[in-house]
Design an enzyme around this catalytic site. Structure first.
Site, mmCIF file in Angstrom:
data_model
loop_
_atom_site.group_PDB
_atom_site.id
_atom_site.type_symbol
_atom_site.label_atom_id
_atom_site.label_comp_id
_atom_site.label_asym_id
_atom_site.label_seq_id
_atom_site.Cartn_x
_atom_site.Cartn_y
_atom_site.Cartn_z
ATOM 1 N N ASP A 1 0.922 -1.255 0.084
ATOM 2 C CA ASP A 1 0.001 -0.018 0.000
ATOM 3 C C ASP A 1 0.871 1.193 -0.027
ATOM 4 O OD1 ASP A 1 -2.186 1.876 0.740
ATOM 5 O OD2 ASP A 1 -3.326 0.256 0.973
ATOM 6 N N ASN B 1 -5.436 -3.838 -7.104
ATOM 7 C CA ASN B 1 -6.472 -3.186 -6.762
ATOM 8 C C ASN B 1 -6.349 -1.683 -6.063
ATOM 9 O OD1 ASN B 1 -9.012 -3.505 -4.963
ATOM 10 N ND2 ASN B 1 -7.595 -3.109 -3.220
ATOM 11 N N TYR C 1 -12.892 8.457 -13.633
ATOM 12 C CA TYR C 1 -12.977 7.498 -12.958
ATOM 13 C C TYR C 1 -13.594 6.237 -13.972
ATOM 14 C CZ TYR C 1 -13.926 3.891 -9.318
ATOM 15 O OH TYR C 1 -14.155 2.726 -8.321
ATOM 16 N N LYS D 1 -11.721 2.863 -15.440
ATOM 17 C CA LYS D 1 -12.301 1.765 -15.190
ATOM 18 C C LYS D 1 -12.722 0.964 -16.313
ATOM 19 C CE LYS D 1 -11.491 1.575 -10.788
ATOM 20 N NZ LYS D 1 -10.494 0.791 -10.074
ATOM 21 N N ILE E 1 -19.800 -0.485 -2.559
ATOM 22 C CA ILE E 1 -19.133 -1.358 -1.462
ATOM 23 C C ILE E 1 -18.880 -0.479 -0.131
ATOM 24 C CG2 ILE E 1 -17.259 -2.848 -0.871
ATOM 25 C CD1 ILE E 1 -18.980 -3.867 -3.229
ATOM 26 N N THR F 1 -16.484 0.812 1.978
ATOM 27 C CA THR F 1 -15.179 1.020 2.484
ATOM 28 C C THR F 1 -14.935 2.688 2.369
ATOM 29 O OG1 THR F 1 -14.538 1.775 0.071
ATOM 30 C CG2 THR F 1 -14.709 -0.662 0.581
HETATM 31 P P1 NAP Z 1 -10.042 2.439 -0.232
HETATM 32 O O1 NAP Z 1 -10.464 1.878 0.943
HETATM 33 O O2 NAP Z 1 -9.754 3.855 -0.250
HETATM 34 O O3 NAP Z 1 -8.427 1.337 -0.586
HETATM 35 C C1 NAP Z 1 -7.791 1.912 -1.527
HETATM 36 C C2 NAP Z 1 -6.470 1.574 -1.209
HETATM 37 O O4 NAP Z 1 -5.580 2.013 -2.292
HETATM 38 C C3 NAP Z 1 -6.020 2.677 0.014
HETATM 39 O O5 NAP Z 1 -5.315 2.202 1.141
HETATM 40 C C4 NAP Z 1 -5.215 3.636 -0.586
HETATM 41 O O6 NAP Z 1 -3.763 4.323 0.171
HETATM 42 C C5 NAP Z 1 -4.400 2.815 -1.596
HETATM 43 N N1 NAP Z 1 -4.069 3.491 -2.840
HETATM 44 C C6 NAP Z 1 -4.488 4.767 -3.180
HETATM 45 N N2 NAP Z 1 -3.470 5.316 -4.205
HETATM 46 C C7 NAP Z 1 -2.392 4.292 -4.259
HETATM 47 C C8 NAP Z 1 -0.941 4.398 -4.964
HETATM 48 N N3 NAP Z 1 -0.767 5.465 -5.896
HETATM 49 N N4 NAP Z 1 -0.252 3.124 -4.773
HETATM 50 C C9 NAP Z 1 -0.579 2.459 -3.887
HETATM 51 N N5 NAP Z 1 -1.767 2.285 -3.054
HETATM 52 C C10 NAP Z 1 -2.669 3.286 -3.414
HETATM 53 O O7 NAP Z 1 -10.959 1.777 -1.086
HETATM 54 P P2 NAP Z 1 -11.621 0.506 -1.780
HETATM 55 O O8 NAP Z 1 -13.207 0.847 -1.997
HETATM 56 O O9 NAP Z 1 -11.065 -0.571 -1.199
HETATM 57 O O10 NAP Z 1 -11.025 0.656 -3.329
HETATM 58 C C11 NAP Z 1 -10.225 -0.757 -3.879
HETATM 59 C C12 NAP Z 1 -10.546 -0.627 -5.365
HETATM 60 O O11 NAP Z 1 -11.879 -0.861 -5.555
HETATM 61 C C13 NAP Z 1 -10.194 0.809 -6.108
HETATM 62 O O12 NAP Z 1 -9.519 0.349 -7.371
HETATM 63 C C14 NAP Z 1 -11.742 1.465 -6.190
HETATM 64 O O13 NAP Z 1 -11.655 2.064 -7.294
HETATM 65 C C15 NAP Z 1 -12.293 -0.230 -6.488
HETATM 66 N N6 NAP Z 1 -13.721 -0.231 -6.257
HETATM 67 C C16 NAP Z 1 -14.384 0.460 -4.937
HETATM 68 C C17 NAP Z 1 -15.667 0.341 -5.202
HETATM 69 C C18 NAP Z 1 -16.478 0.786 -3.901
HETATM 70 O O14 NAP Z 1 -17.691 1.073 -3.997
HETATM 71 N N7 NAP Z 1 -15.635 0.823 -2.812
HETATM 72 C C19 NAP Z 1 -16.580 0.172 -6.177
HETATM 73 C C20 NAP Z 1 -15.809 -0.206 -7.226
HETATM 74 C C21 NAP Z 1 -14.515 -0.520 -7.335
HETATM 75 P P3 NAP Z 1 -4.648 5.741 0.905
HETATM 76 O O15 NAP Z 1 -5.748 5.415 1.842
HETATM 77 O O16 NAP Z 1 -3.190 5.933 1.677
HETATM 78 O O17 NAP Z 1 -4.987 6.640 -0.322
#
Ligand code: NAP
Length: 255
Positions: free
Chosen positions: A38, A91, A162, A166, A195, A197
């Site tokens: 991360d 991810n 975004y 994607k 989701i 998060t």
């Molecule tokens: P999250 O809780 O914000 O987790 C994302 C993680 O990625 C965080 O730990 C973040 O670190 C890290 N990150 C951000 N920029 C980075 C970089 N340049 N290098 C390495 N790590 C980095 O979000 P999540 O919902 O679990 O999202 C995970 C994935 O699922 C993402 O690709 C998101 O687009 C996708 N997604 C999420 C949803 C949803 O509803 N949650 C829906 C569809 C797709 P920091 O916290 O330090 O920024």
């Protein structure tokens, strides 16, 4: 009962939070050694501690997926820790609000914001893929899952960068699957709906009711529900599955 990933090594980016953390834990539960990577090392370390507390084995790695040398070093660190790389979950991602583009239509999005979002969400996945594939082809194969989104399949108002990132991940996944099938490397995408998060906290506070009214299952998903799909796609049970974009969205994209 044997685990789906017994004896395999698995790398997760964005492992310090949300979907990445839940997947790191699910990988370990199924018998994999986990490299949790991360942007913030402390967040990755916390995930590694959680994996170990649950009886698994993990290392934490600091990585910025916008930095090609750091991504190369991440893959090398995982290989060094576990002797190879069998599974990878690309991810790490950010949302429009993280580049100050929340709620903006195309003409209002700053070029720098567009660039930054694409650099993390799309080019970041490409950087991971190229180094992971280079490693996996030396070992005779592997399985990769990229996190796309329902926004990789349909448009979303005021989310152009975004959505473009994607859709790009879905296209990249399909092409990588075709490019590397003969090398026994499977590449799939998971397409989550909304989701629970940290990424969605603000959006759901502002317009959660409107969003959930569009979801047939009328609720948000849990990170663990995405993790289950990723585990299966990485496992040998999915041996004939490659190039797929698998929705886990409570029916959002079906209607
Ligand atoms: P999250 O809780 O914000 O987790 C994302 C993680 O990625 C965080 O730990 C973040 O670190 C890290 N990150 C951000 N920029 C980075 C970089 N340049 N290098 C390495 N790590 C980095 O979000 P999540 O919902 O679990 O999202 C995970 C994935 O699922 C993402 O690709 C998101 O687009 C996708 N997604 C999420 C949803 C949803 O509803 N949650 C829906 C569809 C797709 P920091 O916290 O330090 O920024």
């Amino acid at each position: 009962m044997p685990g789906l990933l017994d004896g395999k090594s698995a790398l997760v980016t964005g492992a310090g939070s949300g979907i990445g953390r839940a997947t790191a834990l699910a990988f370990a539960r199924e018998g994999a050694w986990v490299a949790a990577a991360d942007l913030k090392l402390e967040a990755a370390q916390e995930t590694a501690r959680m994996v170990e507390a649950a009886g698994g084995q993990a290392v934490a790695i600091e990585v910025d997926v916008t930095d090609d040398a750091a991504v190369a070093a991440m893959v090398q660190a995982a290989v060094k820790a576990f002797g190879g790389l069998d599974c990878a979950f690309n991810n790490a991602g950010i949302a429009p609000y993280q580049v100050n583009a929340a709620g903006q239509k195309i003409a209002d999005v700053a070029p720098e914001a567009w660039q930054q979002l694409l650099d993390v969400n799309l080019t970041g996945v490409w950087r991971c893929l190229r180094h992971e594939v280079a490693q996996m082809r030396t070992q005779g194969g592997g399985a990769i899952v990229n996190t796309a989104s329902v926004a990789g399949l349909v448009g979303l108002p005021s989310s152009s960068a975004y959505v473009a990132s994607k859709h790009g991940v879905v296209g990249l996944t399909r092409t990588a699957a075709a490019d590397h099938a003969e090398e026994n490397i499977r590449v799939n995408a998971v397409c989550p709906g909304y989701i629970e998060t940290p990424m969605t906290e603000d959006t759901m506070r502002r317009k959660g009711e409107r969003i959930l009214a569009r979801v047939p299952m009328a609720r948000m998903g849990r990170p663990e529900e995405i993790a289950e799909a990723v585990v299966w796609l990485c496992s040998d049970r999915a041996s004939f599955v490659t190039g797929a974009a698998w929705t886990v969205d409570g029916g959002y994209s079906a209607v």
